[in-house]
Scaffold this active site. Structure first.
Site, mmCIF file in Angstrom:
data_model
loop_
_atom_site.group_PDB
_atom_site.id
_atom_site.type_symbol
_atom_site.label_atom_id
_atom_site.label_comp_id
_atom_site.label_asym_id
_atom_site.label_seq_id
_atom_site.Cartn_x
_atom_site.Cartn_y
_atom_site.Cartn_z
ATOM 1 N N GLY A 12 0.833 -1.199 0.000
ATOM 2 C CA GLY A 12 0.000 0.000 0.000
ATOM 3 C C GLY A 12 0.863 1.243 0.000
ATOM 4 N N ALA A 13 1.974 1.187 -0.759
ATOM 5 C CA ALA A 13 3.017 2.222 -0.694
ATOM 6 C C ALA A 13 2.735 3.446 -1.563
ATOM 7 C CB ALA A 13 4.355 1.620 -1.090
ATOM 8 N N TYR A 151 -14.195 -3.660 9.999
ATOM 9 C CA TYR A 151 -12.876 -3.009 9.987
ATOM 10 C C TYR A 151 -12.235 -3.157 11.358
ATOM 11 C CZ TYR A 151 -9.391 0.736 9.572
ATOM 12 O OH TYR A 151 -8.227 1.458 9.555
ATOM 13 N N ALA A 153 -12.793 -5.455 13.554
ATOM 14 C CA ALA A 153 -12.393 -6.858 13.745
ATOM 15 C C ALA A 153 -11.072 -7.149 13.051
ATOM 16 C CB ALA A 153 -13.484 -7.784 13.198
ATOM 17 N N VAL A 186 -6.143 9.644 10.559
ATOM 18 C CA VAL A 186 -5.082 10.220 9.728
ATOM 19 C C VAL A 186 -5.675 10.755 8.436
ATOM 20 C CG1 VAL A 186 -2.804 9.812 8.696
ATOM 21 C CG2 VAL A 186 -3.548 8.413 10.633
HETATM 22 N N1 LIG Z 1 -6.485 6.907 7.514
HETATM 23 C C1 LIG Z 1 -6.643 6.594 8.783
HETATM 24 O O1 LIG Z 1 -7.344 7.276 9.565
HETATM 25 C C2 LIG Z 1 -5.992 5.372 9.331
HETATM 26 C C3 LIG Z 1 -5.561 4.333 8.489
HETATM 27 N N2 LIG Z 1 -5.019 3.204 9.069
HETATM 28 C C4 LIG Z 1 -4.539 2.112 8.211
HETATM 29 O O2 LIG Z 1 -3.428 2.593 7.462
HETATM 30 C C5 LIG Z 1 -3.284 1.803 6.275
HETATM 31 C C6 LIG Z 1 -3.151 2.725 5.079
HETATM 32 O O3 LIG Z 1 -4.357 3.445 4.991
HETATM 33 P P1 LIG Z 1 -4.437 4.931 4.389
HETATM 34 O O4 LIG Z 1 -3.088 5.400 4.009
HETATM 35 O O5 LIG Z 1 -5.265 5.728 5.302
HETATM 36 O O6 LIG Z 1 -5.312 4.607 3.090
HETATM 37 P P2 LIG Z 1 -5.212 5.095 1.581
HETATM 38 O O7 LIG Z 1 -6.476 4.611 0.962
HETATM 39 O O8 LIG Z 1 -4.835 6.518 1.516
HETATM 40 O O9 LIG Z 1 -3.980 4.230 0.999
HETATM 41 C C7 LIG Z 1 -4.069 2.832 0.974
HETATM 42 C C8 LIG Z 1 -3.088 2.319 -0.071
HETATM 43 O O10 LIG Z 1 -3.182 0.897 -0.080
HETATM 44 C C9 LIG Z 1 -3.362 0.452 -1.412
HETATM 45 N N3 LIG Z 1 -4.116 -0.807 -1.427
HETATM 46 C C10 LIG Z 1 -5.430 -0.980 -1.137
HETATM 47 N N4 LIG Z 1 -5.780 -2.269 -1.300
HETATM 48 C C11 LIG Z 1 -4.653 -2.927 -1.707
HETATM 49 C C12 LIG Z 1 -4.364 -4.276 -2.046
HETATM 50 N N5 LIG Z 1 -5.323 -5.215 -2.053
HETATM 51 N N6 LIG Z 1 -3.108 -4.589 -2.416
HETATM 52 C C13 LIG Z 1 -2.142 -3.644 -2.458
HETATM 53 N N7 LIG Z 1 -2.347 -2.341 -2.152
HETATM 54 C C14 LIG Z 1 -3.590 -2.004 -1.783
HETATM 55 C C15 LIG Z 1 -4.100 1.577 -2.108
HETATM 56 O O11 LIG Z 1 -3.932 1.511 -3.522
HETATM 57 C C16 LIG Z 1 -3.429 2.799 -1.494
HETATM 58 O O12 LIG Z 1 -2.264 3.155 -2.190
HETATM 59 C C17 LIG Z 1 -4.525 0.897 6.236
HETATM 60 O O13 LIG Z 1 -4.185 -0.382 6.724
HETATM 61 C C18 LIG Z 1 -5.497 1.583 7.199
HETATM 62 O O14 LIG Z 1 -6.407 0.668 7.764
HETATM 63 C C19 LIG Z 1 -4.860 3.058 10.428
HETATM 64 C C20 LIG Z 1 -5.263 4.059 11.270
HETATM 65 C C21 LIG Z 1 -5.799 5.303 10.779
HETATM 66 C C1 LIG Z 2 -14.155 5.605 11.277
HETATM 67 C C2 LIG Z 2 -12.847 4.981 10.940
HETATM 68 C C3 LIG Z 2 -11.857 5.961 10.385
HETATM 69 C C4 LIG Z 2 -10.607 5.645 10.201
HETATM 70 C C5 LIG Z 2 -10.146 4.287 10.613
HETATM 71 C C6 LIG Z 2 -8.804 4.378 11.256
HETATM 72 O O1 LIG Z 2 -8.280 3.109 11.471
HETATM 73 C C7 LIG Z 2 -8.804 5.213 12.484
HETATM 74 C C8 LIG Z 2 -9.255 4.783 13.687
HETATM 75 C C9 LIG Z 2 -9.113 5.803 14.729
HETATM 76 C C10 LIG Z 2 -9.583 5.806 15.939
HETATM 77 C C11 LIG Z 2 -10.305 4.765 16.583
HETATM 78 C C12 LIG Z 2 -10.658 5.062 17.863
HETATM 79 C C13 LIG Z 2 -11.325 4.080 18.686
HETATM 80 C C14 LIG Z 2 -11.828 4.566 19.849
HETATM 81 C C15 LIG Z 2 -12.457 3.634 20.781
HETATM 82 O O2 LIG Z 2 -12.347 2.472 20.629
HETATM 83 C C16 LIG Z 2 -13.378 4.120 21.806
HETATM 84 O O3 LIG Z 2 -12.876 5.298 22.387
HETATM 85 C C17 LIG Z 2 -14.648 4.357 21.015
HETATM 86 C C18 LIG Z 2 -15.679 5.095 21.777
HETATM 87 C C19 LIG Z 2 -16.762 5.387 21.068
HETATM 88 C C20 LIG Z 2 -16.875 4.930 19.615
HETATM 89 C C21 LIG Z 2 -17.903 5.811 18.915
HETATM 90 C C22 LIG Z 2 -18.044 5.329 17.465
HETATM 91 O O4 LIG Z 2 -17.438 4.300 17.117
HETATM 92 O O5 LIG Z 2 -18.732 5.980 16.696
#
Ligand SMILES: NC(=O)C1=CN([C@@H]2O[C@H](COP(=O)(O)OP(=O)(O)OC[C@H]3O[C@@H](n4cnc5c(N)ncnc54)[C@H](O)[C@@H]3O)[C@@H](O)[C@H]2O)C=CC1
Ligand SMILES: CC/C=C\C[C@H](O)/C=C/C=C\C=C\C=C\C(=O)[C@@H](O)C/C=C\CCC(=O)O
Length: 256
Positions: A12-13, A151, A153, A186
């Site tokens: 996912g680079a 997600y 899970a 993020v």
């Molecule tokens: N954006 C956020 O709030 C957060 C994201 N994450 C995780 O960070 C990682 C990256 O996500 P982001 O940069 O936010 O997403 P993004 O959608 O901006 O980038 C994801 C990248 O992964 C690639 N990709 C998707 N499916 C693929 C596959 N089957 N094979 C190869 N490449 C694939 C896409 O083409 C893209 O370049 C994910 O695992 C996401 O769950 C974790 C916490 C927070």
């Molecule tokens: C909505 C998903 C967006 C981006 C996915 C990415 O992986 C970021 C996750 C970021 C934060 C997750 C925080 C989790 C917080 C907790 O588990 C508890 O503080 C949740 C308390 C209430 C949840 C309310 C709700 O889920 O709407």
């Protein structure tokens, strides 16, 4: 530099967090294989990388982490081109509660599949020189997000898999450290497209937005910096690093 002579693979680079991780690894001296299924974005990033770092520091490989064949080929090409694999960042992931089976296939099964195939190159038990694997989980791998249960899970699974593999590696002697990266929200495409991907849970988007407003939003560079810590600190194995806009801390898990 800290990663001179090291060879990294990032899934996912091409965009988002994976692109920032790639840039950070390059800035610290590593050679990087960029694996992504978005060829346009990957090739565009490679043009930028070649201008900044010169030819030979990076390699883009069109690879879907759902495909064992494509992963095997990408890892083999990386090893042949650069001479092995020292660092793996399992970063590829999606958030889609409508196509939830695909979310599981990429976020969890993909991490497991790439890990097992990369260990064939990295583990000291199979002729490798050891190294480190960082799996991009999420804060949702620690606490539940009501609006995206599948997600959540997958990310809980990534944290558990990472911690178990860290123990397996220590006990078996792979010479490979395993750590989970758990960012909060993020600013990337994944976050931007969130509300259209919640399916039957779309009614919960507002409560999640409230959580986003409360927790704030990280830049991708904040996350990439934390990856560097997990890659370079050889004392870190089996850790889950929580990254918030206000700072970061290691998760303390209950001992059973
Ligand atoms: N954006 C956020 O709030 C957060 C994201 N994450 C995780 O960070 C990682 C990256 O996500 P982001 O940069 O936010 O997403 P993004 O959608 O901006 O980038 C994801 C990248 O992964 C690639 N990709 C998707 N499916 C693929 C596959 N089957 N094979 C190869 N490449 C694939 C896409 O083409 C893209 O370049 C994910 O695992 C996401 O769950 C974790 C916490 C927070
Ligand atoms: C909505 C998903 C967006 C981006 C996915 C990415 O992986 C970021 C996750 C970021 C934060 C997750 C925080 C989790 C917080 C907790 O588990 C508890 O503080 C949740 C308390 C209430 C949840 C309310 C709700 O889920 O709407």
């Amino acid at each position: 530099m800290a990663l001179d002579g090291k060879i990294a693979v990032v899934t996912g680079a091409a965009l988002g967090i994976g692109k920032a991780i790639t840039e950070t690894l390059l800035q610290n001296g590593a050679k990087v294989a960029l694996l992504d299924l978005n060829e346009t974005a990957g090739k565009s990033l490679m043009e930028t990388i070649n201008k900044l770092y010169g030819q030979g520091r990076a390699l883009f490989l069109n690879c879907n982490v759902e495909s064992e064949e494509q992963i095997k080929a990408a890892l083999q090409k990386t090893a042949e081109t650069f001479g092995g694999v020292d660092i793996l960042c399992n970063n590829a992931g999606i958030l889609n509660e409508r196509t939830w089976e695909k979310t599981v296939s990429i976020n969890l099964v993909g991490v497991i599949r790439v890990t097992y195939l990369a260990l064939e190159h990295m583990s000291k038990l199979t002729g490798g020189r050891g190294g480190v694997i960082v799996n991009t989980a999420s804060m949702a791998g620690i606490g539940p997000l009501f609006s995206c249960p599948v997600y959540t899970a997958t990310k809980h699974g990534v944290v558990g898999f990472t911690r178990a593999m860290a123990g397996a590696s220590t006990t078996s002697g792979y010479g490979v450290r395993f750590n989970a990266l758990c960012p909060s929200f993020v600013q990337t495409n994944l976050l931007s497209t969130l509300t259209s991907e919640l399916g039957q849970f779309a009614n919960l988007a507002e409560s999640t937005q409230q959580l986003i407003d409360k927790m704030g939003i990280l830049n991708v560079s904040d996350v990439a910096e934390s990856v560097l810590e997990l890659v370079t600190d050889e004392t870190k194995n089996g850790e889950a690093l929580l990254v918030f806009p206000k700072g970061k801390n290691y998760m303390t898990f209950p001992s059973l």
